[in-house]
Design a protein around this motif. Structure first.
Motif, PDB file in Angstrom:
ATOM      1  N   LEU A 260       0.887  -1.253   0.130  1.00 42.95           N
ATOM      2  CA  LEU A 260       0.098  -0.063   0.005  1.00 42.95           C
ATOM      3  C   LEU A 260       0.692   1.055  -0.123  1.00 42.95           C
ATOM      4  CD1 LEU A 260      -3.256  -0.709   2.191  1.00 42.95           C
ATOM      5  CD2 LEU A 260      -3.035  -0.407  -0.188  1.00 42.95           C
ATOM      6  N   ARG A 261       2.048   1.360   0.679  1.00 41.76           N
ATOM      7  CA  ARG A 261       2.540   2.778   0.889  1.00 41.76           C
ATOM      8  C   ARG A 261       3.820   2.724   0.017  1.00 41.76           C
ATOM      9  NH1 ARG A 261       2.489   5.082   5.929  1.00 41.76           N
ATOM     10  NH2 ARG A 261       3.808   6.610   4.872  1.00 41.76           N
ATOM     11  N   THR A 262       3.211   2.892  -1.364  1.00 39.90           N
ATOM     12  CA  THR A 262       4.326   2.802  -2.504  1.00 39.90           C
ATOM     13  C   THR A 262       5.338   4.013  -2.460  1.00 39.90           C
ATOM     14  OG1 THR A 262       3.035   1.768  -3.878  1.00 39.90           O
ATOM     15  CG2 THR A 262       4.501   2.929  -5.179  1.00 39.90           C
ATOM     16  N   GLY A 263       6.319   3.763  -2.461  1.00 36.36           N
ATOM     17  CA  GLY A 263       7.727   4.842  -2.306  1.00 36.36           C
ATOM     18  C   GLY A 263       7.928   5.348  -0.989  1.00 36.36           C
ATOM     19  N   ALA A 264       7.475   4.797   0.044  1.00 36.65           N
ATOM     20  CA  ALA A 264       8.058   5.067   1.412  1.00 36.65           C
ATOM     21  C   ALA A 264       9.252   4.120   1.542  1.00 36.65           C
ATOM     22  CB  ALA A 264       6.935   4.798   2.463  1.00 36.65           C
TER      23      ALA A 264
ATOM     24  N   LEU B  99      -2.488  -2.556  -8.804  1.00 39.62           N
ATOM     25  CA  LEU B  99      -3.011  -2.842  -7.507  1.00 39.62           C
ATOM     26  C   LEU B  99      -4.636  -2.903  -8.244  1.00 39.62           C
ATOM     27  CD1 LEU B  99      -1.930   0.096  -4.946  1.00 39.62           C
ATOM     28  CD2 LEU B  99      -1.404  -2.377  -5.051  1.00 39.62           C
ATOM     29  N   ILE B 100      -5.643  -3.828  -7.547  1.00 38.99           N
ATOM     30  CA  ILE B 100      -6.802  -4.252  -7.995  1.00 38.99           C
ATOM     31  C   ILE B 100      -7.851  -3.292  -7.439  1.00 38.99           C
ATOM     32  CG2 ILE B 100      -8.630  -5.897  -8.135  1.00 38.99           C
ATOM     33  CD1 ILE B 100      -6.181  -6.439  -9.744  1.00 38.99           C
ATOM     34  N   ASP B 101      -7.840  -2.715  -6.387  1.00 32.45           N
ATOM     35  CA  ASP B 101      -8.788  -1.963  -5.826  1.00 32.45           C
ATOM     36  C   ASP B 101      -8.797  -0.537  -6.499  1.00 32.45           C
ATOM     37  OD1 ASP B 101     -10.654  -0.436  -4.156  1.00 32.45           O
ATOM     38  OD2 ASP B 101      -9.498  -0.906  -2.103  1.00 32.45           O
ATOM     39  N   PRO B 102      -9.860  -0.085  -7.161  1.00 33.40           N
ATOM     40  CA  PRO B 102      -9.876   1.194  -7.874  1.00 33.40           C
ATOM     41  C   PRO B 102      -9.696   2.313  -6.995  1.00 33.40           C
ATOM     42  CG  PRO B 102     -12.048   0.055  -7.845  1.00 33.40           C
ATOM     43  CD  PRO B 102     -11.190  -1.033  -7.206  1.00 33.40           C
ATOM     44  N   ALA B 103     -10.013   2.133  -5.923  1.00 32.69           N
ATOM     45  CA  ALA B 103      -9.874   3.305  -4.977  1.00 32.69           C
ATOM     46  C   ALA B 103      -8.644   3.684  -4.512  1.00 32.69           C
ATOM     47  CB  ALA B 103     -10.769   3.013  -3.760  1.00 32.69           C
ATOM     48  N   LEU B 104      -7.737   2.802  -4.635  1.00 35.20           N
ATOM     49  CA  LEU B 104      -6.265   3.245  -4.461  1.00 35.20           C
ATOM     50  C   LEU B 104      -5.745   4.075  -5.319  1.00 35.20           C
ATOM     51  CD1 LEU B 104      -5.259  -0.497  -2.970  1.00 35.20           C
ATOM     52  CD2 LEU B 104      -5.964   1.461  -1.633  1.00 35.20           C
ATOM     53  N   ASP B 105      -4.595   4.849  -4.949  1.00 37.77           N
ATOM     54  CA  ASP B 105      -3.827   5.478  -5.941  1.00 37.77           C
ATOM     55  C   ASP B 105      -3.180   4.529  -6.962  1.00 37.77           C
ATOM     56  OD1 ASP B 105      -4.272   7.684  -4.535  1.00 37.77           O
ATOM     57  OD2 ASP B 105      -2.293   7.790  -3.317  1.00 37.77           O
ATOM     58  N   PRO B 106      -3.459   4.860  -8.232  1.00 35.07           N
ATOM     59  CA  PRO B 106      -2.865   3.973  -9.311  1.00 35.07           C
ATOM     60  C   PRO B 106      -1.324   3.898  -9.468  1.00 35.07           C
ATOM     61  CG  PRO B 106      -4.448   5.834  -9.918  1.00 35.07           C
ATOM     62  CD  PRO B 106      -4.143   5.912  -8.855  1.00 35.07           C
ATOM     63  N   VAL B 107      -0.904   2.569  -9.466  1.00 33.31           N
ATOM     64  CA  VAL B 107       0.360   2.182  -9.722  1.00 33.31           C
ATOM     65  C   VAL B 107       0.472   1.258 -10.892  1.00 33.31           C
ATOM     66  CG1 VAL B 107       2.490   1.058  -8.581  1.00 33.31           C
ATOM     67  CG2 VAL B 107       0.642   2.670  -7.077  1.00 33.31           C
ATOM     68  N   LEU B 108       1.623   1.100 -11.457  1.00 32.54           N
ATOM     69  CA  LEU B 108       1.756   0.277 -12.667  1.00 32.54           C
ATOM     70  C   LEU B 108       3.260  -0.128 -12.504  1.00 32.54           C
ATOM     71  CD1 LEU B 108       0.914  -1.463 -15.044  1.00 32.54           C
ATOM     72  CD2 LEU B 108       1.896   0.396 -16.441  1.00 32.54           C
ATOM     73  N   ALA B 109       3.440  -1.521 -12.001  1.00 37.22           N
ATOM     74  CA  ALA B 109       4.857  -2.044 -11.710  1.00 37.22           C
ATOM     75  C   ALA B 109       4.954  -2.816 -12.889  1.00 37.22           C
ATOM     76  CB  ALA B 109       4.798  -2.734 -10.613  1.00 37.22           C
ATOM     77  N   TYR B 110       6.221  -2.339 -13.646  1.00 40.71           N
ATOM     78  CA  TYR B 110       6.879  -2.883 -15.110  1.00 40.71           C
ATOM     79  C   TYR B 110       8.066  -3.607 -14.731  1.00 40.71           C
ATOM     80  CZ  TYR B 110       8.926   1.174 -15.779  1.00 40.71           C
ATOM     81  OH  TYR B 110       9.985   2.333 -15.801  1.00 40.71           O
ATOM     82  N   PRO B 111       8.275  -4.680 -15.474  1.00 44.48           N
ATOM     83  CA  PRO B 111       9.493  -5.237 -15.580  1.00 44.48           C
ATOM     84  C   PRO B 111      10.605  -4.579 -16.161  1.00 44.48           C
ATOM     85  CG  PRO B 111       8.404  -6.522 -17.160  1.00 44.48           C
ATOM     86  CD  PRO B 111       7.533  -5.273 -16.733  1.00 44.48           C
ATOM     87  N   ILE B 112      12.010  -4.623 -15.770  1.00 48.69           N
ATOM     88  CA  ILE B 112      13.022  -3.920 -16.323  1.00 48.69           C
ATOM     89  C   ILE B 112      14.195  -5.049 -16.695  1.00 48.69           C
ATOM     90  CG2 ILE B 112      12.913  -1.848 -14.700  1.00 48.69           C
ATOM     91  CD1 ILE B 112      15.228  -2.982 -13.272  1.00 48.69           C
TER      92      ILE B 112
END
Length: 331
Positions: free
Chosen positions: A76-80, A220-233
């Protein structure tokens, strides 16, 4: 298939993380530990880390299956910082836990959670404490020894895509996040295990390059959460051995010195700033700048100004030296 719907406000608010996210990397690394693909890239790391993990790792893997839905509350706490993230895990509200566990049951039919999941749904402080402590312990074993490499590779990806954004706009970024990505304004489409529409609705999108990410992006699946897209490098074989470059080029280190040899090797990965090369090699920015000047005077590195920074790249002569070839020098 994942479809992300943008507005003009969303593009203005879309941004990259500054560096790797501890809990995202941990959650996805646990998938890597249980998969048997990519053995060249992750096999040595898997063999080294798996035996050292605590027994309670089963609590995390139960909530984060290799295939299917992983509970959103684990990331949930992306970037922390990790400490903030684990403290947030301890304080998760009951409604969040119940909602995520209900989603887990709906999207993972036939997969049963252990008996302690009932206490988790009720907001049990001891269960949440065990999950947070286990996350910290797994991070210390599986990621902390490699965090400098992970950090370098994630920041390198962000730097390359930021430059692509400056030269080609969002078309040059969103359409290249993954081989399946297709950017047809205002919708970004890509492969995904579920059929999902994510409407950003003016919130923007946080783009998260993920070192351990498997073949497809995730969100993240919950549409109420701040949108995040994790992608491979992309990765280099032998990444789990940070000092492998100099081991492969002992003569180069003897000729140039360890610091300049490390810088030359790092510059061969692609165009980088002085700060990025300093971080990658463990040098201070001032020392990196001094050694890069010497490499440039020897025609092993080229440097050019781009706005308010200097970009460095290895030259053909530098590449030949790294490859152990006999360069053809001008008369």
């Amino acid at each position: 298939m994942l479809r992300i719907h943008f507005t003009s406000d969303d593009l203005a608010r879309t941004r990259f993380v500054e560096g790797p996210d501890p809990l995202w990397e941990l959650s996805i690394s646990l998938h890597r530990l249980r998969r048997r693909d990519a053995s060249v890239l992750f096999g040595a790391w898997r063999r080294r880390v798996a035996p050292a993990l605590p027994a309670d790792v089963r609590m995390l893997t139960a909530l984060s299956p290799v295939r299917g839905y992983t509970c959103d509350f684990l990331t949930l706490r992306t970037g922390a910082e990790l400490r903030e993230q684990t403290e947030a895990l301890r304080a998760l509200p009951r409604r969040t836990l119940r909602a995520d566990l209900q989603t887990f049951g709906r999207l993972n039919p036939g997969r049963r959670l252990p008996s302690w999941a009932a206490d988790l749904a009720a907001g049990s402080a001891p269960v949440l404490g065990r999950i947070a402590d286990t996350a910290r312990a797994c991070f210390d074993v599986g990621l902390q020894p490699y965090w400098r490499v992970i950090d370098d590779e994630v920041r390198h990806d962000v730097a390359l895509r930021t430059r692509a954004l400056a030269h080609g706009g969002w078309d040059a970024v969103l359409g290249t996040l993954h081989p399946s990505a297709r950017w047809d304004h205002p919708v970004l489409t890509m492969d995904f295990p579920l059929d999902l529409d994510l409407h950003l609705e003016g919130r923007g999108l946080l783009l998260l390059p993920c070192f351990f990410s498997p073949c497809h992006p995730t969100t993240l699946i919950d549409p109420a959460l701040d949108p995040v897209l994790a992608y491979p490098i992309e990765h280099r074989p032998g990444w789990e051995r940070p000092s492998h470059a100099l081991a492969d080029h002992p003569a180069l280190a003897a000729l140039l010195g360890h610091a300049r040899a490390r810088l030359l090797e790092a510059a061969a990965d692609g165009t980088s700033t002085t700060t990025e090369l300093a971080r990658h090699t463990g040098l201070s920015p001032s020392n990196a700048s001094r050694h890069l000047t010497a490499l440039r005077q020897a025609a092993l590195v080229s440097s050019r100004r781009h706005r308010n920074t200097t970009l460095h790249a290895v030259t053909a002569l530098g590449t030949a030296l790294l490859n152990g070839q006999q360069p053809l020098l001008p008369a």
